[in-house]
Design a protein around this motif. Structure first.
Motif, short mmCIF file in Angstrom:
data_model
loop_
_atom_site.label_atom_id
_atom_site.label_comp_id
_atom_site.label_asym_id
_atom_site.label_seq_id
_atom_site.Cartn_x
_atom_site.Cartn_y
_atom_site.Cartn_z
N THR A 37 55.04 48.48 80.10
CA THR A 37 54.72 49.58 80.57
C THR A 37 54.96 50.73 79.56
O THR A 37 53.96 51.69 79.27
N ALA A 38 56.34 50.73 78.69
CA ALA A 38 56.55 51.61 77.81
C ALA A 38 55.49 51.69 76.65
O ALA A 38 55.10 52.60 76.11
N SER A 39 55.32 50.26 76.17
CA SER A 39 54.42 49.88 74.86
C SER A 39 53.16 50.46 75.03
O SER A 39 52.32 50.73 73.87
N LYS A 40 52.56 50.73 76.26
CA LYS A 40 51.26 51.50 76.56
C LYS A 40 51.21 52.88 76.28
O LYS A 40 50.09 53.41 76.28
N MET A 41 52.40 53.47 76.20
CA MET A 41 52.47 54.72 76.18
C MET A 41 52.43 55.26 74.70
O MET A 41 52.92 54.87 74.00
N LYS A 42 51.39 56.11 74.51
CA LYS A 42 50.91 56.65 73.16
C LYS A 42 52.37 57.36 72.48
O LYS A 42 52.55 57.20 71.25
N SER A 43 53.04 58.29 73.17
CA SER A 43 54.05 58.96 72.73
C SER A 43 55.18 58.03 72.59
O SER A 43 55.77 58.23 71.33
N PHE A 44 55.54 56.84 73.11
CA PHE A 44 56.52 56.05 73.02
C PHE A 44 56.28 55.11 71.46
O PHE A 44 56.99 54.96 70.78
N LYS A 45 55.21 54.74 71.40
CA LYS A 45 54.66 53.80 70.44
C LYS A 45 54.71 54.88 69.04
O LYS A 45 55.05 54.23 67.87
N SER A 46 54.31 55.98 69.11
CA SER A 46 54.26 56.73 67.83
C SER A 46 55.78 57.00 67.41
O SER A 46 55.98 56.86 65.98
N LEU A 47 56.56 57.04 68.27
CA LEU A 47 57.91 57.48 67.88
C LEU A 47 58.87 56.34 67.44
O LEU A 47 59.42 56.10 66.40
#
Length: 465
Positions: free
Chosen positions: A233-243
Motif C-alpha cells: 500500500t505504501a509503495s503505491k504512494m507517489k510521495s513515499f516512493k519519491s522520498l
C-alpha cells in the motif's frame, strides 16, 4: 501537542549514538580492518553488505512490532529504545577486539558478525526513535524543527568524539606517520564510544517518557502477516516512493564518500591526523547551523523546493575541492590555505546536506498522515523503518562500492603514502569529485515527483480529524 525545547533536546540527544556509529564506520572501521589488519577491501565491503541483508528483514519487523506494541505505562516506542542501549555499546566495543592471529576469512566473519549486531541494535533504537519524532507533533513546520534537533545531535557530538580520540587515543608510536596506525588505540577508543552511546540513549528515553500518554495510539492491532500488505500500500504512494528513492540515491554517494574520507584526506590532500580532526568538525558546524536554516528554508520555499535547492548546493560544494584540484584551481597540499579552503567548502556543503535531510524526514512524517487518511491506520514504525533501511542499505552499498573502487584503482593496503604511485592517488580525486557529484545531482530527479505541499497537508489533516 506542542513540544517544548527541553523535550526536543532530550529527543535529539539519543541520536548521538547514530552519529558515533557513522563516524566510526566513516573514519575508523574501514581503515582499521583494511590498513591495520590487512583485510582485503572486497571483504570489508562485503561484510557491510551482508549486514545490510539482515537489516532488510529486521528493520520492517522492528517497525511493525513497535507500531503494534501496547503498554499504557511505557508506550510503543520507549521500551525498544531503552533495551537497545547496552547491547549496542557492547557490540561496538567487540567489533574492534578481534582475536589474535585471525586469517582473512576469520577476520571477515568477525567484521560481518559484529556489523550485523551493531546495525540490529541501532535499528532497535533508530526505528522507534524516528517514529517517536513523527508522533511528537502534527504541526507542518514544527516537524522540521524536531527532525533538525535529531540531525543536529547526530552530527554535532561525533566530531568532538572523533577529535578527542585522534588526539588522546591515537598517539603515533615508533615512528608511525599517523596515530591511526596504532593498533592498540582502537579497542580503547571503541570502549569510550560505547559508553557515550549507552548513556545518551538512556538519557533520551528518560527525558521523553513524559510524552507517552499524549502520543498517538494504534487504531487496530495488526499482525506481522499484514506487513507485506502495508508495504505494498505504501509503495503505491507517489510521495513515499519519491522520498525513499531520493534517500537511497543520496546515501549511496555518502556511503562511498564517508568510507573513503580517510583516504581522501590522508592521501589525496595529505592532511595529518590533527588536520583531519579539524575537518571533521565541518559536519558538526553544518548540523548546528541547519537547526536554524532548515525550518527557515522549509517555510520560505516549502519543503520540496527546499530539498531541491539544498541538495544541489550540497553536491556542488562537497565535490568542489576535488573538481577544483583537478582543474588546478585549488590550493596545493601543504600550503596554509588548503585546510582553511577545504574546511569552508565542506562546512557549507554540510549545512545544505543536513538541511535537506531535516526536510526529508519532516516530509516522511507528512506521508504517514497521508497514509492514515487512506487506510485509517498509523504506521510510523513501518515508514521510518523503510527510511532507516534505505539509509543503511545505500550507505552500506556505498561502503561496498568503495571497496570495489579501491580495488579497481589498485589502491594498496598497509602502505605509506610515499610508496603509492601518484596516478593512483589522482584517481581518488576522480571518485571524490566528478563521480560523487553526478550521483548527488541525480538524486534530485526523484524528489521532483513528491506531491505534498502545505496546502495539501492541511487537507490531509482535516480529513484525518
Amino acid at each position: 501537542m506542542r513540544v517544548d525545547s527541553k523535550t526536543k533536546f532530550f529527543y535529539g540527544m539519543g541520536f548521538i549514538s547514530v552519529g558515533i556509529k557513522d563516524i566510526l564506520y566513516a573514519v575508523f572501521v574501514f581503515f582499521y580492518f583494511s590498513q591495520i589488519l590487512g583485510l582485503d577491501q572486497i571483504y570489508t565491503g562485503t561484510a557491510t553488505l551482508i549486514a545490510l541483508l539482515f537489516d532488510a528483514v529486521s528493520d520492517p519487523i522492528i517497525g511493525t512490532i513497535s507500531d503494534n506494541y501496547k503498554s499504557k505505562k511505557y508506550g510503543r516506542r520507549h521500551p525498544f529504545m531503552a533495551i537497545s542501549a547496552i547491547p549496542l555499546g557492547v557490540s561496538t566495543y567487540l567489533l574492534f577486539k578481534p582475536f589474535d592471529d585471525l586469517g582473512q576469512f576469520e577476520l571477515f566473519l568477525w567484521m560481518t558478525f559484529f556489523s550485523i549486531l551493531i546495525r540490529f541494535f541501532l535499528s532497535l533504537f533508530l526505528v522507534p526513535g524516528m517514529s517517536l519524532g513523527a508522533e511528537l507533533s502534527s504541526d507542518y513546520d514544527e516537524r522540521t524543527v524536531i527532525t533538525s534537533y535529531r540531525i543536529m545531535f547526530a552530527t554535532l557530538i561525533s566530531p568532538f568524539v572523533s577529535f578527542f580520540g585522534l588526539i588522546y587515543f591515537f598517539v603515533p608510536e615508533n615512528g608511525m606517520s599517523t596515530g591511526l596506525l596504532n593498533i592498540d588505540a582502537y579497542p580503547k577508543f571503541a570502549m569510550f564510544c560505547a559508553l557515550i552511546m549507552i548513556s545518551t540513549i538512556l538519557l533520551s528515553v528518560y527525558g521523553t517518557k513524559h510524552t507517552i500518554p499524549e502520543l498517538p495510539k494504534m487504531h487496530k492491532k495488526e499482525s506481522l502477516k499484514s506487513l507485506f500488505k502495508n508495504i505494498i500500500t505504501a509503495s503505491k504512494m507517489k510521495s513515499f516512493k519519491s522520498l525513499v528513492l531520493f534517500t537511497m540515491m543520496i546515501y549511496i554517494a555518502l556511503g562511498i564518500g564517508n568510507s573513503l574520507i580517510t583516504y581522501f584526506l590522508s592521501f589525496f590532500f595529505e592532511l595529518n591526523q590533527n588536520e583531519i580532526a579539524i575537518i571533521i568538525f565541518s559536519g558538526a558546524i553544518g548540523g548546528v547551523i541547519s537547526l536554524f536554516a532548515a525550518p527557515k528554508i522549509g517555510e520560505k520555499f516549502d519543503k520540496k523546493t527546499g530539498v531541491i535547492i539544498s541538495t544541489f548546493l550540497f553536491g556542488l560544494f562537497m565535490s568542489s575541492p576535488f573538481n577544483l584540484r583537478i582543474l588546478g584551481l585549488f590550493p596545493e597540499n601543504g600550503t596554509p590555505f588548503l585546510i582553511v579552503t577545504y574546511f569552508l567548502f565542506t562546512t557549507i556543503a554540510y549545512i545544505f546536506l543536513w538541511t535537506s535531510m531535516s526536510l526529508v524526514n519532516s516530509m516522511m512524517a507528512d506521508v504517514v498522515d497521508e497514509y492514515e487518511s487512506i487506510t485509517n491506520q498509523r504506521h510510523e514504525g513501518l515508514f521510518f523503518s523503510t527510511m532507516s533501511f534505505a539509509y543503511k542499505l545505500t550507505v552500506g552499498l556505498g561502503y561496498f562500492f568503495a571497496g570495489i573502487l579501491l580495488k579497481l584503482i589498485s589502491f594498496p593496503t598497509q602502505t605509506e603514502i610515499e610508496n603509492i604511485p601518484s596516478e593512483i592517488i589522482s584517481k581518488l580525486g576522480l571518485i571524490g569529485g566528478p563521480l560523487l557529484m553526478i550521483i548527488y545531482f541525480l538524486s534530485i530527479f526523484f524528489i521532483l515527483k513528491y506531491p505534498i505541499n502545505k496546502q495539501r497537508y492541511l487537507e490531509i489533516r482535516k480529513k484525518i480529524k
